[in-house]
Design a protein around this motif. Structure first.
Motif, PDB file in Angstrom:
ATOM      1  N   SER A 116       0.814  -1.215   0.000  1.00  7.08           N
ATOM      2  CA  SER A 116       0.000   0.000   0.000  1.00  7.08           C
ATOM      3  C   SER A 116       0.849   1.268   0.000  1.00  7.08           C
ATOM      4  CB  SER A 116      -0.967   0.012   1.188  1.00  7.08           C
ATOM      5  OG  SER A 116      -0.267   0.219   2.393  1.00  7.08           O
ATOM      6  N   ILE A 117       2.136   1.146   0.269  1.00  5.89           N
ATOM      7  CA  ILE A 117       3.048   2.293   0.260  1.00  5.89           C
ATOM      8  C   ILE A 117       3.143   2.866  -1.160  1.00  5.89           C
ATOM      9  CG2 ILE A 117       5.467   3.000   0.607  1.00  5.89           C
ATOM     10  CD1 ILE A 117       4.058   2.454   3.198  1.00  5.89           C
ATOM     11  N   ILE A 118       2.959   2.044  -2.164  1.00  8.67           N
ATOM     12  CA  ILE A 118       3.040   2.368  -3.592  1.00  8.67           C
ATOM     13  C   ILE A 118       4.505   2.575  -3.990  1.00  8.67           C
ATOM     14  CG2 ILE A 118       2.326   3.841  -5.517  1.00  8.67           C
ATOM     15  CD1 ILE A 118      -0.140   4.602  -3.799  1.00  8.67           C
ATOM     16  N   GLY A 119       5.165   3.516  -3.388  1.00 10.15           N
ATOM     17  CA  GLY A 119       6.567   3.809  -3.665  1.00 10.15           C
ATOM     18  C   GLY A 119       7.110   4.650  -2.540  1.00 10.15           C
ATOM     19  N   GLY A 120       8.399   4.902  -2.563  1.00  8.18           N
ATOM     20  CA  GLY A 120       9.000   5.652  -1.467  1.00  8.18           C
ATOM     21  C   GLY A 120       9.210   4.745  -0.268  1.00  8.18           C
ATOM     22  N   VAL A 121       9.445   5.352   0.894  1.00  8.45           N
ATOM     23  CA  VAL A 121       9.740   4.565   2.086  1.00  8.45           C
ATOM     24  C   VAL A 121       9.264   5.303   3.337  1.00  8.45           C
ATOM     25  CG1 VAL A 121      12.069   5.528   2.368  1.00  8.45           C
ATOM     26  CG2 VAL A 121      11.593   3.247   3.221  1.00  8.45           C
ATOM     27  N   GLN A 122       8.898   4.536   4.339  1.00  9.29           N
ATOM     28  CA  GLN A 122       8.595   5.072   5.663  1.00  9.29           C
ATOM     29  C   GLN A 122       9.700   4.582   6.592  1.00  9.29           C
ATOM     30  OE1 GLN A 122       4.758   3.329   6.440  1.00  9.29           O
ATOM     31  NE2 GLN A 122       3.671   5.126   5.704  1.00  9.29           N
ATOM     32  N   ILE A 123      10.268   5.500   7.366  1.00 11.11           N
ATOM     33  CA  ILE A 123      11.345   5.156   8.287  1.00 11.11           C
ATOM     34  C   ILE A 123      10.834   5.360   9.707  1.00 11.11           C
ATOM     35  CG2 ILE A 123      13.687   5.708   9.033  1.00 11.11           C
ATOM     36  CD1 ILE A 123      14.132   6.866   6.198  1.00 11.11           C
ATOM     37  N   SER A 124      10.892   4.300  10.508  1.00  7.70           N
ATOM     38  CA  SER A 124      10.454   4.380  11.900  1.00  7.70           C
ATOM     39  C   SER A 124      11.635   4.141  12.825  1.00  7.70           C
ATOM     40  CB  SER A 124       9.379   3.323  12.189  1.00  7.70           C
ATOM     41  OG  SER A 124       8.255   3.525  11.374  1.00  7.70           O
ATOM     42  N   LEU A 125      11.815   5.071  13.745  1.00 12.44           N
ATOM     43  CA  LEU A 125      12.824   4.963  14.794  1.00 12.44           C
ATOM     44  C   LEU A 125      12.087   4.847  16.120  1.00 12.44           C
ATOM     45  CD1 LEU A 125      14.638   7.806  13.134  1.00 12.44           C
ATOM     46  CD2 LEU A 125      15.921   5.765  13.736  1.00 12.44           C
ATOM     47  N   ALA A 126      12.824   4.791  17.197  1.00  9.34           N
ATOM     48  CA  ALA A 126      12.206   4.654  18.510  1.00  9.34           C
ATOM     49  C   ALA A 126      11.244   5.788  18.818  1.00  9.34           C
ATOM     50  CB  ALA A 126      13.278   4.584  19.590  1.00  9.34           C
ATOM     51  N   ASN A 127      11.635   7.007  18.498  1.00  8.11           N
ATOM     52  CA  ASN A 127      10.838   8.155  18.922  1.00  8.11           C
ATOM     53  C   ASN A 127      10.429   9.085  17.784  1.00  8.11           C
ATOM     54  OD1 ASN A 127      13.326   9.157  18.328  1.00  8.11           O
ATOM     55  ND2 ASN A 127      13.702  10.077  20.324  1.00  8.11           N
ATOM     56  N   GLN A 128      10.604   8.633  16.546  1.00 10.53           N
ATOM     57  CA  GLN A 128      10.190   9.480  15.428  1.00 10.53           C
ATOM     58  C   GLN A 128       9.954   8.660  14.175  1.00 10.53           C
ATOM     59  OE1 GLN A 128      13.437  12.143  14.195  1.00 10.53           O
ATOM     60  NE2 GLN A 128      14.640  11.221  15.785  1.00 10.53           N
ATOM     61  N   GLN A 129       9.177   9.241  13.272  1.00 19.21           N
ATOM     62  CA  GLN A 129       8.896   8.605  11.996  1.00 19.21           C
ATOM     63  C   GLN A 129       9.086   9.617  10.885  1.00 19.21           C
ATOM     64  OE1 GLN A 129       4.913   6.996  12.264  1.00 19.21           O
ATOM     65  NE2 GLN A 129       5.740   5.008  12.835  1.00 19.21           N
ATOM     66  N   LEU A 130       9.576   9.117   9.767  1.00 22.72           N
ATOM     67  CA  LEU A 130       9.747   9.936   8.590  1.00 22.72           C
ATOM     68  C   LEU A 130       9.020   9.225   7.455  1.00 22.72           C
ATOM     69  CD1 LEU A 130      11.087  12.340   7.189  1.00 22.72           C
ATOM     70  CD2 LEU A 130      13.132  10.938   6.904  1.00 22.72           C
ATOM     71  N   ASP A 131       7.969   9.851   6.926  1.00 21.32           N
ATOM     72  CA  ASP A 131       7.159   9.224   5.887  1.00 21.32           C
ATOM     73  C   ASP A 131       7.465   9.862   4.537  1.00 21.32           C
ATOM     74  OD1 ASP A 131       5.272   7.988   4.308  1.00 21.32           O
ATOM     75  OD2 ASP A 131       3.628   8.263   5.733  1.00 21.32           O
ATOM     76  N   LEU A 132       8.215   9.154   3.731  1.00 22.30           N
ATOM     77  CA  LEU A 132       8.581   9.622   2.394  1.00 22.30           C
ATOM     78  C   LEU A 132       7.904   8.767   1.327  1.00 22.30           C
ATOM     79  CD1 LEU A 132      12.393  10.068   3.106  1.00 22.30           C
ATOM     80  CD2 LEU A 132      10.641  11.842   3.074  1.00 22.30           C
ATOM     81  N   SER A 133       6.743   8.210   1.679  1.00 17.23           N
ATOM     82  CA  SER A 133       6.033   7.329   0.750  1.00 17.23           C
ATOM     83  C   SER A 133       5.204   8.135  -0.246  1.00 17.23           C
ATOM     84  CB  SER A 133       5.125   6.370   1.524  1.00 17.23           C
ATOM     85  OG  SER A 133       4.069   7.080   2.135  1.00 17.23           O
TER      86      SER A 133
END
Length: 135
Positions: free
Chosen positions: A100-117
């Motif tokens: 469902s992400i289609i493309g790009g990436v989601q990055i999850s760390l302990a205390n933060q998320q970066l959604d580049l999807s």
């Protein structure tokens, strides 16, 4: 007496450094949480464990993508993490596949998320182009 979530995370982090296998540790954690009726805290406890490990120099990242990560994407993720955690001794990137992400990436760390999807970008575009007032 209920052990605090941060204390539980510290115990798990310490036990992970012992000679027990990942499977044994997982079973021990599951048994404790089930016995104490705290299974709903699993995600929070594991984020706390990830933060403690990051503080010790072992940064764990969960990268969610529609396809397996290419080598250049892994390098890019590691570069971003090294900027966030310059004192990291080790970076562990775990992959999670989600079409469902289609493309790009989601990055999850302990205390933060970066959604580049692509999905997140499309959602932001829809919000920006939606008429004011929701009509």
């Amino acid at each position: 007496m209920k052990i605090s979530r941060s204390k539980l995370a510290a115990i798990i982090t310490q036990r992970a450094q012992s000679s027990m296998t990942t499977k044994q540790l997982s079973q021990e954690i599951a048994a404790y949480l089930l016995t104490e009726g705290r299974t709903g805290e699993l995600d929070s406890v594991m984020r706390d464990v990830m933060q403690l490990r990051a503080d010790q120099g072992v940064v764990e990242v969960i990268a969610t993508d529609a396809r397996p990560l290419a080598a250049n994407v892994r390098k890019d993720i590691e570069s971003v993490i090294r900027e966030l955690y310059p004192s990291a001794k080790q970076i562990i990137i775990s992959e999670n596949l989600d079409p469902s992400i289609i493309g790009g990436v989601q990055i999850s760390l302990a205390n933060q998320q970066l959604d580049l999807s692509v999905r997140a970008k499309l959602n932001r575009f829809k919000q920006l182009t939606a008429p004011a007032g929701g009509f």
